[in-house]
Every structure is written in C-alpha cells, then in structure tokens.
Scaffold this motif. Structure first.
Motif, PDB file in Angstrom:
ATOM      1  N   VAL A 195       0.830  -1.044   0.136  1.00  0.00           N
ATOM      2  CA  VAL A 195       0.022   0.067   0.087  1.00  0.00           C
ATOM      3  C   VAL A 195       0.916   1.265   0.112  1.00  0.00           C
ATOM      4  O   VAL A 195       1.813   1.230   0.717  1.00  0.00           O
ATOM      5  CB  VAL A 195      -0.962   0.105   1.126  1.00  0.00           C
ATOM      6  N   SER A 196       0.694   2.246  -0.778  1.00  0.00           N
ATOM      7  CA  SER A 196       1.201   3.400  -0.942  1.00  0.00           C
ATOM      8  C   SER A 196       0.432   4.667  -0.778  1.00  0.00           C
ATOM      9  O   SER A 196      -1.040   4.321  -1.218  1.00  0.00           O
ATOM     10  CB  SER A 196       2.257   3.724  -2.107  1.00  0.00           C
ATOM     11  N   GLY A 197       0.769   5.679  -0.480  1.00  0.00           N
ATOM     12  CA  GLY A 197      -0.012   6.932  -0.644  1.00  0.00           C
ATOM     13  C   GLY A 197       0.393   8.103  -1.912  1.00  0.00           C
ATOM     14  O   GLY A 197       0.140   7.359  -2.889  1.00  0.00           O
ATOM     15  N   ASP A 242      -0.236  -7.730  -5.322  1.00  0.00           N
ATOM     16  CA  ASP A 242      -1.353  -6.859  -4.929  1.00  0.00           C
ATOM     17  C   ASP A 242      -0.838  -5.648  -4.495  1.00  0.00           C
ATOM     18  O   ASP A 242      -0.337  -5.424  -3.583  1.00  0.00           O
ATOM     19  CB  ASP A 242      -2.274  -7.707  -3.824  1.00  0.00           C
ATOM     20  N   VAL A 243      -1.304  -4.287  -5.171  1.00  0.00           N
ATOM     21  CA  VAL A 243      -0.771  -3.003  -4.959  1.00  0.00           C
ATOM     22  C   VAL A 243      -2.019  -2.041  -4.927  1.00  0.00           C
ATOM     23  O   VAL A 243      -2.856  -2.074  -5.537  1.00  0.00           O
ATOM     24  CB  VAL A 243       0.421  -2.411  -5.931  1.00  0.00           C
ATOM     25  N   LEU A 244      -2.116  -1.323  -3.600  1.00  0.00           N
ATOM     26  CA  LEU A 244      -2.965  -0.519  -3.569  1.00  0.00           C
ATOM     27  C   LEU A 244      -2.315   0.938  -3.673  1.00  0.00           C
ATOM     28  O   LEU A 244      -1.839   1.153  -2.326  1.00  0.00           O
ATOM     29  CB  LEU A 244      -3.978  -0.700  -2.224  1.00  0.00           C
ATOM     30  N   PRO A 251      -2.289   5.921   3.603  1.00  0.00           N
ATOM     31  CA  PRO A 251      -1.962   4.488   3.240  1.00  0.00           C
ATOM     32  C   PRO A 251      -2.053   3.652   4.291  1.00  0.00           C
ATOM     33  O   PRO A 251      -2.450   2.395   4.352  1.00  0.00           O
ATOM     34  CB  PRO A 251      -0.582   4.485   2.573  1.00  0.00           C
ATOM     35  N   ILE A 252      -1.486   3.964   5.682  1.00  0.00           N
ATOM     36  CA  ILE A 252      -1.556   3.296   6.655  1.00  0.00           C
ATOM     37  C   ILE A 252      -3.216   2.976   7.369  1.00  0.00           C
ATOM     38  O   ILE A 252      -3.553   2.008   7.584  1.00  0.00           O
ATOM     39  CB  ILE A 252      -0.801   3.938   7.943  1.00  0.00           C
ATOM     40  N   ALA A 253      -4.031   3.989   7.049  1.00  0.00           N
ATOM     41  CA  ALA A 253      -5.481   3.658   7.123  1.00  0.00           C
ATOM     42  C   ALA A 253      -6.168   2.517   6.187  1.00  0.00           C
ATOM     43  O   ALA A 253      -6.869   1.695   6.678  1.00  0.00           O
ATOM     44  CB  ALA A 253      -6.154   5.000   7.260  1.00  0.00           C
ATOM     45  N   PHE A 254      -5.589   2.657   5.027  1.00  0.00           N
ATOM     46  CA  PHE A 254      -6.174   1.800   4.113  1.00  0.00           C
ATOM     47  C   PHE A 254      -5.643   0.159   4.494  1.00  0.00           C
ATOM     48  O   PHE A 254      -6.315  -0.717   4.599  1.00  0.00           O
ATOM     49  CB  PHE A 254      -5.570   2.047   2.564  1.00  0.00           C
ATOM     50  N   ALA A 255      -4.123   0.353   4.877  1.00  0.00           N
ATOM     51  CA  ALA A 255      -3.287  -0.842   5.256  1.00  0.00           C
ATOM     52  C   ALA A 255      -4.029  -1.443   6.563  1.00  0.00           C
ATOM     53  O   ALA A 255      -4.124  -2.643   6.456  1.00  0.00           O
ATOM     54  CB  ALA A 255      -1.841  -0.487   5.550  1.00  0.00           C
ATOM     55  N   VAL A 283       3.722  -1.077   3.831  1.00  0.00           N
ATOM     56  CA  VAL A 283       3.220   0.362   3.218  1.00  0.00           C
ATOM     57  C   VAL A 283       4.728   1.084   3.113  1.00  0.00           C
ATOM     58  O   VAL A 283       5.621   1.180   3.747  1.00  0.00           O
ATOM     59  CB  VAL A 283       2.518   1.157   4.339  1.00  0.00           C
ATOM     60  N   VAL A 284       4.734   1.662   1.870  1.00  0.00           N
ATOM     61  CA  VAL A 284       6.060   2.367   1.323  1.00  0.00           C
ATOM     62  C   VAL A 284       5.543   3.630   0.836  1.00  0.00           C
ATOM     63  O   VAL A 284       4.620   3.785  -0.143  1.00  0.00           O
ATOM     64  CB  VAL A 284       6.594   1.565   0.321  1.00  0.00           C
ATOM     65  N   SER A 285       6.145   4.870   1.284  1.00  0.00           N
ATOM     66  CA  SER A 285       5.575   6.217   1.309  1.00  0.00           C
ATOM     67  C   SER A 285       6.434   7.180   1.611  1.00  0.00           C
ATOM     68  O   SER A 285       7.594   6.708   2.204  1.00  0.00           O
ATOM     69  CB  SER A 285       4.237   6.408   1.841  1.00  0.00           C
ATOM     70  N   GLY A 286       6.255   8.406   1.418  1.00  0.00           N
ATOM     71  CA  GLY A 286       7.260   9.403   1.705  1.00  0.00           C
ATOM     72  C   GLY A 286       7.151  10.074   3.246  1.00  0.00           C
ATOM     73  O   GLY A 286       6.057   9.716   3.676  1.00  0.00           O
ATOM     74  N   ASP A 287       8.035  10.878   3.334  1.00  0.00           N
ATOM     75  CA  ASP A 287       7.942  11.687   4.607  1.00  0.00           C
ATOM     76  C   ASP A 287       6.872  12.652   4.701  1.00  0.00           C
ATOM     77  O   ASP A 287       6.155  12.682   5.841  1.00  0.00           O
ATOM     78  CB  ASP A 287       9.301  12.207   4.755  1.00  0.00           C
TER      79      ASP A 287
END
Ligand SMILES: Cc1ncc(C[n+]2csc(CCOP(=O)(O)OP(=O)(O)O)c2C)c(N)n1
Ligand code: SF4
Ligand SMILES: [Mg+2]
Lengths: 276, 384
Positions: free
Chosen positions: A51-53, A68-70, A77-81, A95-99
């Motif tokens: 999952v990412s933002g 499977d990628v959302l 993203p953490i809320a979806f995850a 979850v992989v996303s930015g600062d």
C-alpha cells in the motif's frame, strides 16, 4: 544479445520497463532493498499486499511491484493498510511512502497504527522535502534549509520520525540511509518477520528537489554526506545532544515483543464463539 | 441453528439500531467509525453485533481513517459499512471519490444533523442532500437512498449493501436525526426472505492484466486482494486493466465516462419513487422525515376536497429525472418540501421546467418538521 536477467526482475510487473524516478534518486535503492529482503527470506509477492500514498516514494511500489498493490490518497496509506490487515491477517501488509505523506498529512494514522501495534511494515522514504510537488518544505526538512516555500530558510524544527514512532508504541523501529543498503535490507527482513508494528525510516537522497533547492548538491555529494554524518545508535547514546545535532543516528532503535492487535482480535472472537 | 445475523421478528426499535441490524442482516463483516451524534447508536450496536457473527467494528482515530479502513477491508472481499453524520462525511469526501474511482463497494450512512459546522448535533436537518452527489472533487455519479422510518432504516440499509455489491460503488443512506432516533415497529424478515447480493469476484487463477477488471459499464468482477491476482489498484487515472495513464487525453475522458455510465445505464434498477398523484392538480414532493409530514398533509387536504397528490423520492441520487418529468406532465403545480433552505428543489424545478410550476416550502423553523396546518394552508393557497 545477452539474456541474463537481473535476479530481482522477477518481482517487477512484466509491463514495467523503467521507473519514474529521476536519475540519482534514492528511491531506487529503497525499491531494491525491499525486493532483496523478500528474496533473501524466500517469500513470494503473493505473501504480501503493498500500500502507498501519494508522492515520488509512493511510486516505489506502484506500479512496479508484481503483487497486490493499492496506491491510495495522500497521507492515508496506513489507514487503508489497517483495513486490509484486519481482514487478511494471514498476509504481510507493507506500506511504502514518503515523509510528507506519512508524517505531515498522514501523521495521525502513523501514531495510531504504532499505538495499536498492528502487524504491518511501514517504510518511509525520507528525503526531507516534498519531492513530487516541486521542493516545498516538509516536517522533516532541516532547520534553516532553503526550499521553494522557505526562500530564507526554514524556521521550524525537524521531525525526528523514528523517535516519534517508537514513543507511540511500535515493536520495531530502525533508521538507515541509502548509503547503507545492506543494513537496510537486514532491518527490512526483521521488520517483515516482526509480529507487531514495524517502522523503517530510510534517509533517501532527492538530488533534483532537495539537492538543488537546499544546496546539498548531487546524488553523489548527498551520499557522501550520509557516509560522513551517520553514527550508530550505540555511539549516539554516549554523545551530547549538541554533538548529535548534525549527525544522522542510524541503526535499530527498538526491537521488542508485545501483544499485536490482529492476534488480540482473533483471541476475542475465539472466546466469544466459546461463550456463544 | 439459530441465525445470529438476522433478528427475525417484530421489534420496537430505534432507527439507528434498525440500520445496524440491516447491515448485519445484509452480511456486513467489517464496520469502521468514529463517535458522532446523532449516529453513534449504529456503532454501539455494531460493536457487539459484529463480534457475535465473527466480524469486527473498528473504532478509528478519525473519520478519514474510517472510510480508508473500510475501503481497504472491501478490497479483501468483505462487505463493509461506514456509518457517520455530516461532519464525518465532510472529512471522508476525498476518499469517497477514491472509492468511486477504484470501484469499491462500501455503504455509508449519514444521519444528518443541524449544520453548518458543529451546529446542533441532535437536531435533524436535511442539510447534506447534495453533498454525496457533488462533495468529492471531480466528475462522478453516486447512489443515495432516503429512508422515512425505522423500518426503512433496516430495509434501505440492506438495499444499500445490495446496490454497493452490484455496482462496485459507494452507496449512501441519507437519514437524519429524526429518523435515526425515532422508535417504531420494525419487522425483520426470515433470513431466506432477504434477497442478498454479493459482488462478482474474479475467478481464481485469472491474470487481471488479461481481463478488464476496471471501467466496465456492466460492472467488472473485482480482483480482490489475497488471491494471487497481483492487482494494481490506483487512485490515478487508469485504464480497464488498472494501468496508470496520465498522458493520453482520452484516458481521463474514458475514466470519467465509464464510471458515470456504470451507474446511469442502470438507473432503472436503482431509482425508486413512490407516486400517488393520478389526476391531481398539485403534488407535494418530499423525502425522508419530511415525507411523513407531506403524506399526512395530503390526507388532510384531500379530506377537505383539495385535489392534491404525492411524490416521494426514495432514491435521491441518481436523480429521478424521468419520474419527475412524468410528474410534471401530469400535474400543473409542484410543491417541494424539505427540512432545509431548498437543496433538492433546484433539481426538481429544472427537470419540471416549462411544464409544471414548482414552489418550495421550508419548515417554519429550520431543523423542525413542517407543521401540518402550515402545509395544508400552503396547499389551499396554491390551489386557489
Ligand atoms: C490532499 C492532497 N494534498 C496535496 C496533494 C499534493 N501532493 C502530492 S505529492 C505531495 C508531497 C509528497 O511528499 P512526500 O510524501 O515527502 O513524497 P516525495 O514526493 O518527497 O517522495 C503533495 C503535497 C495531494 N495529492 N493530495
Ligand atoms: S523529485 Fe526527488 S524524490 Fe522525486 S523522483 Fe526526483 S529525485 Fe526522486
Ligand atoms: Mg519527501
């Protein structure tokens, strides 16, 4: 023509021919380290939901990972995850996303996921800036650094994300720079195996926005700076706050075992079934 | 074995509790929410009821998290529910658009309260009627139902789940504090009398890069997570296979039009109204709590010999355009009653333009139900 394929190519979507990162971007190192960790653990992409933002870092997994990628909305993203993990507890959710995504607009979700200690791996590619939108100041930008929205230098304090996540209740927290891909891969492996909330902050170079706007320079110059400024957690505890100020403290901050939310829910459901 | 999901029988029940029971009966397995008056009783009921049936009510850190967790849960194949009130919907709007864009079944309830802003939490106002339709950014269609009683809180919630599953889309139940807190007789049918819909799921083993799993006007099977599909789901503009496309100008047009047509092409299966205006000169148009008052006003006015009829909006969105056209062909005058300053009225007026004269009547005091005499008097005036 040679038919040798990169050993990690099999984890990428067949349709992907190139990433969207600028030359020299640290996000490629983050991508490789994640796949290397999965490979070394002998896991498959079907063991995961990613999952990412929104942001450059959110495109590390989307569309690249053949899984499977959302790819969601900015900051969430953490809320979806969390909704995914609560309903697919047998899968690994990463979850992989930015600062900016995870600590500015999405900071509240990060705090509460850590507090709940829900099993999940969150990897934050921290480039100290809003890369995708053109180099605006972020909560992670060093004080006094010039960005496009702080033309005279940032007046605000810099977020110590890892310490914040640790204080919120995470089971595993580590910070590495893109200069330390081996250590990073090792920590990602631990995070994947952790029964609890696992957070990894990767200090990652953004030469095009951060480098150009703040004067930190090219990718090579930034990596050189990471090499020179990094000190280990163990060393840091012996140093004064003034001595640490300009350093990047790297290593594993916490690695502990405590009750995990999905397991607690499963236990409760079991109990209710017994009573019913 | 006793069916724990369906509490078959006659109950004296609060609207919000009937709504929660409707969700459980419809097969809801996951609900997420944050406390808010006048919707809280839904979460209170679900916290206990979902655990009894092996599901879970997740109290989140805010409403943004509630809708996001709901969408995430829906992608694991579960039927999900996100009940709240207006301020909660305001926070969720960005991600309601996301649910539309990535075609996610999710049922939302708005127990509308007095606004703007914090307003009067326990007063009922039909203040958010256009919000589901136009609240999230971009161009899209939405489905919204308007219950008028605790019984309909049950029935419409079940139907909302069926529509969400059928069209892979978010569906709203638009009640208000009056209906949410009203207690009346509610009949819950036998489990086998409930007609339940379950989404189509992509057949296991299918490679979604070879099958259209998005943007199908006839509703594509859902490539849910955890089954090895390796689905790419993105909030970005995408094609039928889920591939991001931010370059081709026709891609955005395709993205918008297909999502809209998915709803609009099936409007006959979605739109419901209740009509009683044959040979009438005037018809009252109303929905939700106000429809009860309108119905009673029509009964009283008719007993006085006034030639007045009644048109109840059950599906607010997609707009019942053809039904309002029919109405405007048959009556000379239309009176729209709403417990707000006229939110649905412009839509009715535009649809009836050139055929029937359309007027609007708010309650004497916003947030209160229209007085019976006040409405009958207005009917007399219009028919004079
Ligand atoms: C609600 C919302 N606000 C603003 C944006 C615009 N936006 C897109 S990416 C981004 C910043 C991303 O920064 P970061 O998470 O640090 O990722 P990076 O690009 O630096 O990797 C912003 C503000 C958006 N997409 N949504
Ligand atoms: S803008 Fe910065 S973070 Fe974004 S891809 Fe380019 S180098 Fe990487
Ligand atoms: Mg950034």
């Amino acid at each position: 023509m040679s038919s040798v394929e990169h050993p990690l190519r099999k984890y990428l979507r067949p349709s992907v021919e190139a990433t969207t990162f600028c030359p020299g971007c640290g996000d490629g190192t983050v991508l490789t380290s994640i796949l290397q960790a999965i490979d070394e653990l002998g896991m498959t992409m079907d063991d995961f939901v990613f999952v990412s933002g929104i942001g450059c870092a959110a495109w590390i997994i989307s569309p690249n990972f053949n899984a499977d990628v959302l790819h969601t909305t900015h900051g969430r993203p953490i809320a979806f995850a969390t909704g995914i993990k609560l309903n697919l507890p047998e899968k690994k959710v990463m979850v992989v996303s930015g600062d900016g995504d995870l600590t500015a607009i999405g900071g509240n979700h990060l705090i509460h996921a850590a507090r709940r200690n829900i099993e999940m791996v969150v990897i934050c590619a921290n480039n100290g800036i809003y890369g995708m939108t053109g180099g605006q100041v972020a909560p992670t930008t060093p004080r006094e650094a010039r960005t496009i929205t702080t033309p005279y230098g940032s007046l605000e304090n810099t977020f110590d994300i890892s310490r914040m996540v640790q204080a919120s209740g995470a089971s595993f927290v580590a910070r590495w720079t893109t200069y330390q891909p081996r250590q990073l891969t090792k920590s990602i492996k631990k995070a994947i195996q952790k029964k609890g909330f696992a957070f990894i902050e990767v200090i990652s170079q953004c030469p095009v926005q951060f480098g150009a706007k703040t004067g930190a320079g090219s990718a090579v110059e930034m990596l050189e700076m990471y090499r020179k400024s990094s000190i280990s957690v163990k060393k840091a505890v012996e140093m004064s706050p003034q001595e640490i100020e300009d350093k990047i403290v790297t290593g594993e901050f916490i690695d502990t075992a405590k009750p995990e939310l999905c397991e607690e829910i499963a236990r409760l459901k079991e109990r209710i079934r017994g009573e019913g | 074995m006793e069916n724990r999901r369906v509490r078959t029988g006659k109950h004296f029940m609060m609207g919000n509790v009937a709504c929660a029971e409707g969700a459980v009966a419809a097969g809801c397995e996951f609900a997420a929410g944050y406390p808010i008056t006048p919707a809280s009783e839904i979460g209170h009921t679900l916290a206990k009821r979902l655990l009894e049936v092996g599901g879970y009510f997740f109290q989140t850190e805010d409403e943004i998290s509630a809708i996001c967790a709901g969408i995430g849960a829906s992608w694991t194949g579960k039927k999900v529910f996100v009940p709240t009130s207006g301020p909660g919907i305001s926070l969720m709007l960005e991600n309601i658009g996301f649910a539309v864009g990535i075609e996610t079944p999710v049922v939302l309830v708005n127990i509308q309260r007095g606004g703007p802003t914090t307003g009067a939490p326990s007063m009922g106002l039909q203040g958010d009627m256009v919000q589901p339709r136009r609240g999230s950014h971009g161009d899209y269609e939405i489905i919204a139902l308007c219950p008028s009683s605790p019984q309909e809180m049950f029935d419409h919630t079940v139907r909302a789940f069926n529509l969400a599953e059928r069209y892979r889309a978010p569906v709203f139940v638009m009640a208000d504090a009056f209906i949410g807190h009203m207690r009346e007789e509610v009949t819950i049918p036998e489990p086998d009398e409930l007609d339940l819909t379950y989404r189509r799921i992509l057949e296991k083993g299918t490679d979604p890069s070879t099958v259209k799993v998005f943007l199908d006007e006839e509703v594509a099977p859902m490539p849910i997570f955890g089954m090895g599909f390796k689905t790419h789901v993105t909030s970005s503009c995408h094609d039928e296979y889920g591939n991001r496309n931010l370059i081709d100008p026709t891609a955005l047009d395709n993205f918008i039009q297909r999502l809209r047509n998915k709803i609009l092409k099936h409007r006959d299966e979605i739109v419901q109204v209740e009509c009683d205006y044959d040979n009438c000169e005037l018809a009252l148009v109303a929905y939700g709590a106000v429809a009860r008052c309108a119905k009673e006003a029509v009964r009283v006015a008719r007993s006085k010999g006034l030639n007045v009829g009644y048109f109840r909006v059950i599906t607010a969105w997609p707009f019942p355009d053809r039904e309002v056209q029919d109405l405007s062909h048959k009556v000379k005058k239309i009176l729209v009653l709403e417990n707000n300053s006229g939110q649905y009225y412009p839509y009715v007026k535009a649809e009836a333009a050139g055929r029937a004269e359309v007027e609007f009547l708010p309650p004497q005091i916003l947030g209160q139900v229209h007085g019976l005499d006040y409405v009958v008097q207005k009917i007399e005036e219009m028919l004079r």
